[in-house]
Write a protein that holds these residues in place. Structure first.
Motif, PDB file in Angstrom:
ATOM      1  N   LEU A 166      -8.939   2.217  -0.973  1.00 34.12           N
ATOM      2  CA  LEU A 166      -7.768   1.350  -1.046  1.00 34.12           C
ATOM      3  C   LEU A 166      -8.192  -0.086  -0.755  1.00 34.12           C
ATOM      4  N   LEU A 224      -7.363   8.909   1.810  1.00 30.46           N
ATOM      5  CA  LEU A 224      -8.231   7.747   1.619  1.00 30.46           C
ATOM      6  C   LEU A 224      -9.519   7.927   2.407  1.00 30.46           C
ATOM      7  N   ALA A 253       0.822  -1.207   0.000  1.00 33.37           N
ATOM      8  CA  ALA A 253       0.000   0.000   0.000  1.00 33.37           C
ATOM      9  C   ALA A 253       0.861   1.264   0.000  1.00 33.37           C
ATOM     10  N   CYS A 286      -6.545  -3.774  -0.257  1.00 40.01           N
ATOM     11  CA  CYS A 286      -5.224  -4.356  -0.044  1.00 40.01           C
ATOM     12  C   CYS A 286      -5.336  -5.711   0.633  1.00 40.01           C
ATOM     13  N   LEU A 343      -5.682   0.944  -5.882  1.00 40.80           N
ATOM     14  CA  LEU A 343      -6.383   2.169  -5.509  1.00 40.80           C
ATOM     15  C   LEU A 343      -7.487   2.432  -6.520  1.00 40.80           C
ATOM     16  N   ILE A 362     -10.800   1.904   3.479  1.00 43.02           N
ATOM     17  CA  ILE A 362      -9.827   0.835   3.262  1.00 43.02           C
ATOM     18  C   ILE A 362     -10.554  -0.499   3.377  1.00 43.02           C
TER      19      ILE A 362
END
Length: 343
Positions: free
Chosen positions: A148, A87, A73, A150, A186, A90
């Motif tokens: 985001l 952001l 990230a 991840c 992203l 997440i």
């Protein structure tokens, strides 16, 4: 008279992966198994012959899944010139997690210095693909503008180094093909569509074909301490479960968009084994030349597989802005799906 608000679309702004520098070849893994099972004559070459895996990555002993996710990230945010404070959501989408509670997304956010909402999305090796689906829906409705997604995978932590015999070795052989990795993508609100379509399907009756069980280590019900057991895969049953999923799940979105597999600059396909990859490509009609092969040099990268492939083809210039990419997911359960994007 009110003016209709323009539709919000989702674009993939960037992608990154982190592969630990420490690696273990299949030959080296077999040496370690022989050393730790001195009384057994375990078959050499079986892992490579049946999976195609020649090497896997191994995280440092002090690392957690969140650490691998955070490294990917941070690389992504630095590349895109985005701060963690920019952001607004997440989504952690790894099979591996730091703890049962809280959501690993909180650990990732804290390490990044982000203050946005978080939650985890988990569906075996399709976790990242489902997280992209969720992020696209939230962006399209205006709930979020920069998300985001991840994951950090550390499946080698569950490697069964001691086995009772050849039969158990074969039963848990899938555990010897996996690799540690971090990956991130992203997604941002955009005026032009980047995520063009997504579609998913499942054959849940076949869930027992691939299981990493939760084990109880004691017989005292008040003292049970559950742990994760090795991944046990019935290959024939798993292939059958995937085969029972109607391939229209992949073909319908393409037909709706007026596309064929030949229109894509790259097709990222989940890869547990090399023979399984080529069987699936034949089953789904995917041209082999479009596929990004990672399983031989990097092992089964679990939910991070598709993002690692995407990061590779973008870095190599094989995929440029405006190109079409298909992300094709396969997972135990069994589930399958596709996300079509214009990079």
């Amino acid at each position: 008279m009110t003016t209709a608000r323009p539709r919000t679309h989702t674009r993939l702004a960037g992608v990154a992966a982190y592969l630990p520098e420490t690696t273990l070849t299949t030959s080296e893994l077999e040496d370690l198994l022989a050393e730790r099972n001195p009384g057994l004559d375990l078959p050499r070459g079986l892992i490579a012959d049946h999976s195609g895996v020649r090497r896997r990555h191994v995280a440092a002993p002090q690392d957690k899944p969140s650490d691998l996710a955070v490294r990917a990230a941070r690389r992504l945010l630095d590349d895109e010139g985005v701060l963690a404070g920019d952001l607004d959501l997440i989504l952690y989408a790894g099979v591996s997690s730091d703890a049962v509670e809280p959501a690993t997304g909180h650990v990732v956010a804290a390490k990044l210095g982000a203050g946005c909402p978080v939650f985890d999305v988990r569906n075996a090796c399709n976790s990242v693909l489902n997280a992209i689906q969720v992020a696209d829906a939230l962006i399209a409705t205006g709930r979020h503008r920069r998300v985001l997604v991840c994951c950090g995978e550390m499946p080698t932590a569950g490697t069964p180094w001691v086995v009772s015999g050849v039969e158990e070795f074969i039963t848990v052989a899938a555990s010897y093909t996996v690799s540690d990795v971090g990956a991130a993508v992203l997604l941002e609100a955009a005026t032009a569509p980047g995520v063009l379509a997504h579609r998913f399907a499942a054959h849940s009756a076949g869930w027992q074909a691939a299981v990493a069980p939760v084990l109880n280590l004691t017989t005292d019900p008040w003292a049970d301490r559950p742990t994760i057991g090795p991944l046990v895969v019935d290959t024939a049953a798993l292939v059958g479960g995937i085969g029972d999923i109607d391939p229209a799940v992949f073909h319908k979105p393409l037909a709706d968009l007026g596309l064929t597999w030949d229109d894509f600059a790259a097709i990222c396909v989940h890869q547990a084994t090399l023979p399984g990859l080529w069987w699936f490509c034949e089953h789904a009609g995917i041209p082999e030349g479009k596929v990004v092969v990672t399983v031989t040099r990097h092992g089964n990268l679990v939910a991070a597989t598709l993002l690692v492939q995407l990061a590779r083809v973008v870095a190599a210039g094989r995929v440029r802005r405006g190109d079409l990419v298909a992300l094709v997911g396969l997972a135990s359960g069994a589930s399958a799906g596709i996300v079509v994007v214009r990079w």
